[in-house]
Scaffold this active site. Structure first.
Site, PDB file in Angstrom:
ATOM      1  N   GLU A   1      -8.056  11.048  -0.879  1.00  6.54           N
ATOM      2  CA  GLU A   1      -9.256  10.979  -0.049  1.00  6.54           C
ATOM      3  C   GLU A   1      -9.450  12.214   0.807  1.00  6.54           C
ATOM      4  O   GLU A   1     -10.542  12.445   1.330  1.00  6.54           O
ATOM      5  CB  GLU A   1      -9.191   9.741   0.852  1.00  6.54           C
ATOM      6  CG  GLU A   1      -8.405   9.893   2.138  1.00  6.54           C
ATOM      7  CD  GLU A   1      -6.898   9.997   1.935  1.00  6.54           C
ATOM      8  OE1 GLU A   1      -6.201  10.465   2.849  1.00  6.54           O
ATOM      9  OE2 GLU A   1      -6.415   9.610   0.850  1.00  6.54           O
TER      10      GLU A   1
ATOM     11  N   HIS B   1      -2.633  12.241  -0.989  1.00  8.00           N
ATOM     12  CA  HIS B   1      -3.826  11.659  -0.374  1.00  8.00           C
ATOM     13  C   HIS B   1      -5.089  12.134  -1.091  1.00  8.00           C
ATOM     14  O   HIS B   1      -5.659  13.167  -0.732  1.00  8.00           O
ATOM     15  CB  HIS B   1      -3.897  12.029   1.108  1.00  8.00           C
ATOM     16  CG  HIS B   1      -2.976  11.226   1.960  1.00  8.00           C
ATOM     17  ND1 HIS B   1      -3.345  10.059   2.572  1.00  8.00           N
ATOM     18  CD2 HIS B   1      -1.664  11.403   2.278  1.00  8.00           C
ATOM     19  CE1 HIS B   1      -2.333   9.554   3.249  1.00  8.00           C
ATOM     20  NE2 HIS B   1      -1.295  10.359   3.075  1.00  8.00           N
TER      21      HIS B   1
ATOM     22  N   CYS C   1       0.541   6.806  -0.790  1.00 12.92           N
ATOM     23  CA  CYS C   1       1.545   7.232   0.182  1.00 12.92           C
ATOM     24  C   CYS C   1       2.568   6.123   0.463  1.00 12.92           C
ATOM     25  O   CYS C   1       3.364   5.799  -0.407  1.00 12.92           O
ATOM     26  CB  CYS C   1       0.870   7.734   1.453  1.00 12.92           C
ATOM     27  SG  CYS C   1       1.962   8.728   2.502  1.00 12.92           S
TER      28      CYS C   1
END
Length: 387
Positions: free
Chosen positions: A366, A364, A280
């Protein structure tokens, strides 16, 4: 958990548009950039994502609150920054749904009030979202409390709103970063087994520009001992920790503003030859460190259903995204290989260097909306450190 039954709140946009509704969370007036998120789940994670600092979130999914809140799904806050959160406000369509989940510890409205977050419900979020899509990102304010519909207070707030600064050019990473270095060891939480700590193989230094805790959990789950350092830590101090790899975190604000102090550090870290992985804001800062440029997007990417194509193997990943700036592809140097591309608008979602163990993604991995489409990126990082 009591929710108001009559209109006592207003959402004001900088272009003069006003929506009336019912206040939720803390009664207050808040200012921020209005944006929308299309995710159907994860409202607690969204509200506590430090990347949303300075923003008001509109949830396009109408039923928010149905799984309540718990202590495991908070994405910000450690022993060094317990009070730090992400978004400053939220906008939803329906009244907050009562929780119905075995993990729920608290009603969402009570949680909002305790964490000093102001919101408004009863807003036609379809109309609001279309307005944002047409007119782009802009500042907004939520006024909540005993508010007459024709109140002169709204005029006062509108005047304040028109003077409120834009996120364009705003540096926010230093407001949400950790106060001091700390170590992280907790892996990802598993439903059946809880936290299972794997053997530690590598030492990663994570520069905290506003990182989500689940990124640290993922690194720990892949066998990494993680040392988190503040956003303005020098390259010399990072390298003195003798890391096997360096992670550049997500975060809020304009990457060009954060890059004023971060880019010189990142260039030295790239020159060290150590593996570097960015997510990001970390992706955007790497682009700037390589001589590229960033630009603000018309409405940004925010949601959990964004398709991204891996250009190196042809696979499509369903990704979670939250960004309002993008790296300009035509500004990147010749030693950069574009690895990932958005199937929504073709923007750059990832790249790597040909001659250094450096790579990054805009989305993202995760957050696992796929749910495991993108976890291979952490394996890739560990493989670089092993190599």
């Amino acid at each position: 958990n009591a929710l108001p039954s009559s209109m006592n709140a207003a959402l004001l946009l900088a272009d003069g548009t006003v929506f009336l509704g019912r206040g939720i969370g803390k009664e207050a007036s808040v200012f921020g950039e209005i944006c929308f998120n299309t995710a159907m789940t994860g409202y607690q994670e969204v509200m506590t994502d430090p990347s949303y600092a300075g923003q008001i979130i509109t949830f396009t999914f109408p039923h928010i609150g149905n799984v309540g809140c718990n202590n495991e799904d908070v994405e910000s806050g450690t022993a060094n920054r317990e009070s730090r959160l992400g978004a400053v406000g939220l906008v939803i369509r329906e009244s907050i749904t009562s929780p119905s989940n075995f993990r729920a510890k608290q009603h969402f409205n009570r949680w909002l009030a305790e964490y000093n977050i102001t919101g408004i419900c009863g807003v036609d979020t379809r109309v609001l979202t279309r307005h944002i899509r047409k007119h782009g990102a802009q500042n907004a304010a939520i006024v909540s409390g005993e508010l007459p519909v024709a109140s002169s207070q709204l005029q006062e707030v509108m005047e304040m709103l028109r003077k409120y600064p834009s996120l364009n050019g705003m540096e926010l990473a230093k407001q949400v970063t950790t106060d001091k270095p700390y170590e992280w060891h907790k892996p990802r939480w598993q439903l059946t087994t809880g936290n299972q700590q794997p053997a530690t193989s590598f030492h990663v230094v994570a520069i905290d520009y506003g990182e989500k805790l689940n990124i640290l959990r993922c690194l720990a789950s892949f066998g990494c001992k993680v040392t988190v350092v503040p956003a303005d830590t020098s390259a010399e101090k990072v390298l003195a920790l003798k890391p096997d790899g360096i992670f550049l975190s997500n975060g809020p604000g304009d990457p060009a503003a954060t890059g004023v102090y971060a880019v010189p550090v990142i260039r030295k870290l790239i020159d060290s030859g150590l593996p570097v992985f960015g997510i990001c804001l970390g992706h955007q800062l790497l682009g700037l460190a390589l001589g590229g440029t960033t630009q603000k997007m018309h409405q940004g990417h925010r949601g959990a259903n964004h398709p991204v194509k891996n250009l190196e193997n042809g696979r499509v990943e369903i990704t979670s995204q939250n960004h309002g700036f993008v790296v300009r592809e035509d500004s990147l140097p010749a030693n950069v290989v574009i690895t990932h591309r958005s199937l929504f608008d073709g923007s750059v979602e990832g790249f790597r260097l040909k001659d250094k163990p450096v790579f990054c993604v805009q989305y993202h991995p995760e957050s696992s909306p796929g749910p495991h489409d993108s976890l291979y990126l952490f394996e890739q990082f560990v493989g670089m450190m092993r190599g």
